[in-house]
Write a protein that holds these residues in place. Structure first.
Motif, PDB file in Angstrom:
ATOM      1  N   ILE A  89      48.794  42.737  33.073  1.00  0.00           N
ATOM      2  CA  ILE A  89      48.356  42.634  34.669  1.00  0.00           C
ATOM      3  C   ILE A  89      48.083  44.541  34.695  1.00  0.00           C
ATOM      4  CG2 ILE A  89      50.057  41.323  35.770  1.00  0.00           C
ATOM      5  CD1 ILE A  89      51.800  43.171  35.850  1.00  0.00           C
ATOM      6  N   GLY A  90      47.233  44.824  33.546  1.00  0.00           N
ATOM      7  CA  GLY A  90      47.385  46.303  33.149  1.00  0.00           C
ATOM      8  C   GLY A  90      46.076  46.482  34.289  1.00  0.00           C
ATOM      9  N   TYR A  91      44.763  45.298  34.233  1.00  0.00           N
ATOM     10  CA  TYR A  91      43.706  46.022  34.723  1.00  0.00           C
ATOM     11  C   TYR A  91      43.379  45.991  35.760  1.00  0.00           C
ATOM     12  CZ  TYR A  91      38.950  45.401  35.847  1.00  0.00           C
ATOM     13  OH  TYR A  91      37.288  45.323  36.143  1.00  0.00           O
ATOM     14  N   PRO A  92      44.034  45.544  36.732  1.00  0.00           N
ATOM     15  CA  PRO A  92      44.182  45.818  37.844  1.00  0.00           C
ATOM     16  C   PRO A  92      44.374  47.077  38.643  1.00  0.00           C
ATOM     17  CG  PRO A  92      45.543  44.205  38.496  1.00  0.00           C
ATOM     18  CD  PRO A  92      44.895  44.196  37.348  1.00  0.00           C
ATOM     19  N   ALA A  93      46.095  47.430  38.209  1.00  0.00           N
ATOM     20  CA  ALA A  93      47.168  48.280  38.021  1.00  0.00           C
ATOM     21  C   ALA A  93      46.422  49.504  37.260  1.00  0.00           C
ATOM     22  CB  ALA A  93      48.128  47.424  37.626  1.00  0.00           C
ATOM     23  N   VAL A  94      46.094  49.998  36.856  1.00  0.00           N
ATOM     24  CA  VAL A  94      44.756  51.099  35.740  1.00  0.00           C
ATOM     25  C   VAL A  94      44.773  51.987  36.640  1.00  0.00           C
ATOM     26  CG1 VAL A  94      43.391  49.788  34.687  1.00  0.00           C
ATOM     27  CG2 VAL A  94      44.600  51.914  33.163  1.00  0.00           C
ATOM     28  N   ASN A  95      43.562  50.985  37.908  1.00  0.00           N
ATOM     29  CA  ASN A  95      42.774  51.970  38.608  1.00  0.00           C
ATOM     30  C   ASN A  95      43.196  52.572  39.711  1.00  0.00           C
ATOM     31  OD1 ASN A  95      40.273  50.391  37.336  1.00  0.00           O
ATOM     32  ND2 ASN A  95      41.108  48.730  38.325  1.00  0.00           N
ATOM     33  N   ILE A  96      45.235  52.310  39.530  1.00  0.00           N
ATOM     34  CA  ILE A  96      45.875  53.358  40.600  1.00  0.00           C
ATOM     35  C   ILE A  96      45.924  54.935  40.291  1.00  0.00           C
ATOM     36  CG2 ILE A  96      48.030  53.075  39.808  1.00  0.00           C
ATOM     37  CD1 ILE A  96      49.230  52.482  42.228  1.00  0.00           C
ATOM     38  N   ILE A  97      45.783  55.391  38.914  1.00  0.00           N
ATOM     39  CA  ILE A  97      45.768  56.146  37.965  1.00  0.00           C
ATOM     40  C   ILE A  97      44.429  57.404  38.900  1.00  0.00           C
ATOM     41  CG2 ILE A  97      45.866  57.792  35.655  1.00  0.00           C
ATOM     42  CD1 ILE A  97      46.889  55.235  34.111  1.00  0.00           C
ATOM     43  N   PRO A  98      43.473  57.000  39.122  1.00  0.00           N
ATOM     44  CA  PRO A  98      42.478  57.708  38.866  1.00  0.00           C
ATOM     45  C   PRO A  98      42.674  57.938  40.606  1.00  0.00           C
ATOM     46  CG  PRO A  98      41.652  55.553  38.635  1.00  0.00           C
ATOM     47  CD  PRO A  98      43.014  55.669  38.141  1.00  0.00           C
ATOM     48  N   PHE A  99      43.304  56.911  41.189  1.00  0.00           N
ATOM     49  CA  PHE A  99      43.509  57.366  42.392  1.00  0.00           C
ATOM     50  C   PHE A  99      44.187  58.057  42.745  1.00  0.00           C
ATOM     51  CE2 PHE A  99      45.604  56.576  46.168  1.00  0.00           C
ATOM     52  CZ  PHE A  99      45.379  57.143  47.683  1.00  0.00           C
ATOM     53  N   LEU A 100      45.461  58.357  41.957  1.00  0.00           N
ATOM     54  CA  LEU A 100      46.230  59.097  41.726  1.00  0.00           C
ATOM     55  C   LEU A 100      45.925  60.820  41.854  1.00  0.00           C
ATOM     56  CD1 LEU A 100      49.326  56.819  40.597  1.00  0.00           C
ATOM     57  CD2 LEU A 100      48.823  57.499  43.332  1.00  0.00           C
ATOM     58  N   CYS A 101      45.434  60.740  40.850  1.00  0.00           N
ATOM     59  CA  CYS A 101      44.405  61.942  39.534  1.00  0.00           C
ATOM     60  C   CYS A 101      43.658  62.837  41.750  1.00  0.00           C
ATOM     61  CB  CYS A 101      44.105  62.124  38.922  1.00  0.00           C
ATOM     62  SG  CYS A 101      44.406  61.295  37.636  1.00  0.00           S
ATOM     63  N   GLY A 102      43.276  61.720  41.985  1.00  0.00           N
ATOM     64  CA  GLY A 102      42.390  62.907  43.011  1.00  0.00           C
ATOM     65  C   GLY A 102      43.331  62.842  44.154  1.00  0.00           C
ATOM     66  N   PHE A 103      44.137  62.031  44.870  1.00  0.00           N
ATOM     67  CA  PHE A 103      45.008  62.564  45.841  1.00  0.00           C
ATOM     68  C   PHE A 103      45.892  63.516  44.977  1.00  0.00           C
ATOM     69  CE2 PHE A 103      49.481  62.556  47.512  1.00  0.00           C
ATOM     70  CZ  PHE A 103      48.969  61.733  49.094  1.00  0.00           C
ATOM     71  N   GLU A 104      46.295  64.115  43.834  1.00  0.00           N
ATOM     72  CA  GLU A 104      47.375  65.242  43.412  1.00  0.00           C
ATOM     73  C   GLU A 104      46.322  66.016  43.821  1.00  0.00           C
ATOM     74  OE1 GLU A 104      48.432  68.061  39.975  1.00  0.00           O
ATOM     75  OE2 GLU A 104      46.744  66.558  40.640  1.00  0.00           O
ATOM     76  N   ILE A 105      45.379  66.070  43.452  1.00  0.00           N
ATOM     77  CA  ILE A 105      44.385  67.415  43.270  1.00  0.00           C
ATOM     78  C   ILE A 105      43.861  67.935  44.502  1.00  0.00           C
ATOM     79  CG2 ILE A 105      42.148  68.390  42.688  1.00  0.00           C
ATOM     80  CD1 ILE A 105      42.158  66.508  39.824  1.00  0.00           C
ATOM     81  N   ALA A 106      43.947  67.000  45.289  1.00  0.00           N
ATOM     82  CA  ALA A 106      43.314  67.332  46.831  1.00  0.00           C
ATOM     83  C   ALA A 106      44.647  68.084  47.548  1.00  0.00           C
ATOM     84  CB  ALA A 106      42.634  65.779  47.971  1.00  0.00           C
TER      85      ALA A 106
END
Length: 202
Positions: A89-106
């Motif tokens: 089930i990693g394919y949809p879940a892995v897309n949360i990583i770039p979101f969290l990275c962007g969130f943290e930098i912002a």
């Protein structure tokens, strides 16, 4: 000049189709930036700023301490991507990583801007520019490879397409290369932050 050939009839739709996964990952990262900025703006409180101060501002600015902090952060994010890659089930879940990275930098950019105005934003950009460029570029490729491998594992598990994971070693080699690149990026970023912290004070 005669040797230079310019393609006038570039098929942009084909170009987008071939790179749609990278475009999607980048778009999710941008959404993370937007979300982080908006949420920080709405939750800008003394308690939040004190918490961020403890996380972001350290009295120990030696190269080793900065490097250890960055390599732990980078590898945690990277390992999470690899874990998703090996999951059905990693394919949809892995897309949360770039979101969290962007969130943290912002959130970091917003914090420095709120406390130190333009000077703080400039300082934060100097610190985070290598991270935003180099680390996120590696993570975009990692997330894409993780998604592809996860889809192959899903098809092999539920659709009995055993040929899908015959080239799993290809992905493992890619992941090994990426982790070496992450170590290099952590070293360079740590050196930049160490030098800047000794020169610039807020």
């Amino acid at each position: 000049m005669d040797n230079i050939k310019i393609k006038k009839n570039t098929d942009y739709s084909k170009l987008i189709e071939e790179n749609k996964h990278y475009i999607l990952i980048t778009a999710i990262y941008v959404l993370g930036l937007i979300a982080g900025t908006l949420i920080y703006k709405n939750l800008d409180t003394d308690a939040l700023n004190k918490t961020l101060e403890k996380i972001l501002i350290s009295n120990d600015n030696t190269f080793l301490s900065i490097f250890v902090q960055k390599i732990i952060t980078y590898l945690c994010v990277y390992i999470l991507a690899v874990v998703f890659a090996l999951s059905v089930i990693g394919y949809p879940a892995v897309n949360i990583i770039p979101f969290l990275c962007g969130f943290e930098i912002a959130v970091k950019l917003s914090y420095y801007y709120t406390l130190y105005n333009v000077k703080g934003l400039g300082y934060s950009l100097l610190l985070n520019a290598p991270e935003i460029s180099a680390f996120m570029l590696i993570m975009i490729f990692t997330v894409n490879q993780a998604g592809e491998l996860s889809k192959k594992i899903f098809k092999s598990t539920f659709m009995k397409e055993s040929s899908e994971i015959n080239n799993a070693s290809y992905y493992l080699k890619k992941f090994c290369v990426y982790v070496l690149e992450i170590i290099c990026v952590a070293t360079v970023n740590s050196l930049i932050e160490f030098l800047l912290s000794s020169i610039i004070t807020l």
